[in-house]
Design an enzyme around this catalytic site. Structure first.
Site, PDB file in Angstrom:
ATOM      1  N   ASP A 173       0.907  -1.653  -0.087  1.00 23.83           N
ATOM      2  CA  ASP A 173      -0.227   0.179  -0.035  1.00 23.83           C
ATOM      3  C   ASP A 173       0.625   1.380  -0.003  1.00 23.83           C
ATOM      4  OD1 ASP A 173      -3.091  -1.313  -0.330  1.00 23.83           O
ATOM      5  OD2 ASP A 173      -2.719  -1.303   2.071  1.00 23.83           O
ATOM      6  N   ARG A 185       0.174   5.520  17.342  1.00 22.87           N
ATOM      7  CA  ARG A 185       0.443   6.219  15.919  1.00 22.87           C
ATOM      8  C   ARG A 185       0.691   7.362  16.369  1.00 22.87           C
ATOM      9  NH1 ARG A 185       0.202   1.476  13.990  1.00 22.87           N
ATOM     10  NH2 ARG A 185      -1.047   1.339  11.596  1.00 22.87           N
ATOM     11  N   ASP A 221      -6.452   3.747  12.963  1.00 20.39           N
ATOM     12  CA  ASP A 221      -5.550   4.181  12.964  1.00 20.39           C
ATOM     13  C   ASP A 221      -5.619   6.003  12.315  1.00 20.39           C
ATOM     14  OD1 ASP A 221      -4.482   2.407  14.139  1.00 20.39           O
ATOM     15  OD2 ASP A 221      -3.753   0.808  12.607  1.00 20.39           O
ATOM     16  N   SER A 245      -3.747  -8.825   7.728  1.00 24.85           N
ATOM     17  CA  SER A 245      -2.894  -7.709   7.840  1.00 24.85           C
ATOM     18  C   SER A 245      -2.591  -6.881   9.350  1.00 24.85           C
ATOM     19  CB  SER A 245      -4.292  -6.290   7.896  1.00 24.85           C
ATOM     20  OG  SER A 245      -4.417  -5.233   8.557  1.00 24.85           O
TER      21      SER A 245
HETATM   22  N1  ARG Z   1      -8.272  -3.056  15.856  1.00 25.71           N
HETATM   23  C1  ARG Z   1      -6.940  -2.359  16.407  1.00 25.71           C
HETATM   24  C2  ARG Z   1      -7.504  -1.192  17.278  1.00 25.71           C
HETATM   25  O1  ARG Z   1      -7.600   0.260  16.824  1.00 25.71           O
HETATM   26  C3  ARG Z   1      -5.355  -2.628  15.824  1.00 25.71           C
HETATM   27  C4  ARG Z   1      -5.345  -1.966  14.565  1.00 25.71           C
HETATM   28  C5  ARG Z   1      -4.023  -2.486  13.612  1.00 25.71           C
HETATM   29  N2  ARG Z   1      -4.315  -1.794  13.033  1.00 25.71           N
HETATM   30  C6  ARG Z   1      -3.865  -2.183  11.687  1.00 25.71           C
HETATM   31  N3  ARG Z   1      -3.405  -1.289  10.844  1.00 25.71           N
HETATM   32  N4  ARG Z   1      -3.430  -3.724  11.085  1.00 25.71           N
HETATM   33  O2  ARG Z   1      -6.148  -0.460  17.524  1.00 25.71           O
END
Ligand code: ARG
Length: 378
Positions: free
Chosen positions: A12, A92, A121, A171
């Protein structure tokens, strides 16, 4: 236009480099943060350079991540909705801070990230960027281009972007504090996660038949030693991930409420986080009063929700931490954990600040108590 892109080296964000160059005629600067996700930083840098970026930054931010983010999560017993230690959520705002730092240094007009429009995110990165540098434009290529996976791969081929041979349909997002696994077969909330989703933990049924005992020493609410050996928090986390992971500890599978209002099925591997938060909570029960504990559990919950929602920059976080930090002065002592077949059980604790009074249970002895209460039969 000059753009700083948070670059993971994956498909990506690699496609995003070319897309930003073409659509915005942009000078793209890539930035990759190492927060303990065990990736090959050098290879990522070379890949970015091969895609014609103007400049690349590799930043080792592990210590900063541990000291400024993970340590606070430990003191707050952070487990969002009772299960999620927030490893992805904690990273993040740090990524956003570094994007802003590089953007200001390089005089960039915009920052960019590879988040989709469905997750949390994007919210976390964008709120943080906007609160630190409101003048910066934010571009989210993956959210904007709306390419299907097939068209994205076709575009990548056309532009000579190497397509990673993906052997797993998941992912993944990981750092020192934990690993998130999403998508593919996990989207069916009734299907048990396939064994190949896991990398840090063994199947608990295949874990050793003998338990391992681990002692964690805490001072000011943070672990400072493991089995009596003093270590940095970073090293304690890394070694607990190994030791507890070998016992199948730290697998989480739950339904989570996302910021954007949808529910998602999440699978995590968080061996160290589970051990440390469980031990910390237990030690608080021994050293804080009943009323402090009840109040702190509300504060902890508010802290986790705020951080989950990406509001790291909201002053409320520091307000809550002022209370939390005050309580942590007394959270010291040792906690003994028993790791066995997927569980990390606290089986002992001791503290110089203990409020537990052993004498209450030993004197008078149960026998004395019963005889003194019994009417004399003589
Ligand atoms: N559900 C979790 C959160 O929102 C994990 C997110 C994982 N992020 C990713 N880009 N795969 O914090």
């Amino acid at each position: 236009m000059r753009v700083v892109l948070a670059y993971s080296g994956g498909l990506d964000t690699s496609v995003a480099i070319k897309w930003l160059q073409e659509k915005y005629d942009a000078e793209v600067i890539t930035m990759t943060l190492d927060i303990g996700q065990l990736e090959d930083l050098k290879a990522i840098e070379e890949k970015a350079k091969a895609l014609g970026v103007y400049k690349h930054y590799s930043i080792n931010a592990i210590d900063e991540f541990v000291e400024r983010y993970v340590a606070r999560a430990i003191k707050a017993n952070a487990l969002y909705e009772g299960k999620y230690p927030l490893h992805s959520a904690l990273s993040r705002p740090l990524i956003a801070e570094k994007l802003v730092e590089v953007a200001l240094k390089e005089g960039a007009d915009a920052v960019a990230h590879g988040c989709t429009g469905r997750g949390n995110d994007q919210v976390r990165i964008e709120i943080t960027v906007k609160s630190l540098a409101p003048h910066l434009k934010i571009i989210a290529p993956v959210r904007e281009w709306e390419l299907s996976r097939d068209r994205e791969i076709a575009y990548a081929k056309e532009k000579g972007i190497p397509i990673p041979i993906k052997d797993k349909p998941y992912s993944i997002d990981q750092n020192l504090w934990g690993r998130s696994i999403e998508c593919g077969p996990l989207d069916d909330p009734y299907a048990e996660p396939p064994e190949d989703a896991f990398e840090w933990t063994v199947d608990p049924s295949k874990a050793p038949n003998e338990p391992t005992y681990v002692t964690l020493t805490f001072k000011n609410g943070l672990p400072i030693a493991i089995n009596g050996v003093e270590m940095s928090l970073k090293d304690i986390i890394a070694s607990l991930n190994k030791i507890a992971g070998q016992h199948g500890v730290g697998r989480v599978d739950h339904i989570e409420d996302r910021v954007v209002g949808i529910k998602s099925r999440e699978v995590y591997e968080v061996p160290a986080a589970i051990c440390i938060v469980e031990a910390h909570k237990d030690l608080e029960k021994m050293t804080l009063t009943k009323h402090e504990l009840a109040f702190k559990s509300m504060i902890d919950d508010a802290w986790s929700r705020l951080v989950y929602e990406g509001l790291w920059c909201d002053p409320l976080r520091e307000d809550l931490e002022a209370f939390i930090d005050k309580t942590q002065d007394r959270v010291e002592g040792e906690v003994k954990l028993k790791l066995y077949k997927g569980s990390a059980m606290v089986v002992g604790r001791k503290s110089p600040r203990s409020l537990y009074d052993c004498l209450l249970y030993t004197s008078p002895s149960p026998r004395d108590l019963s005889t003194s209460r019994m009417p004399s039969s003589a």
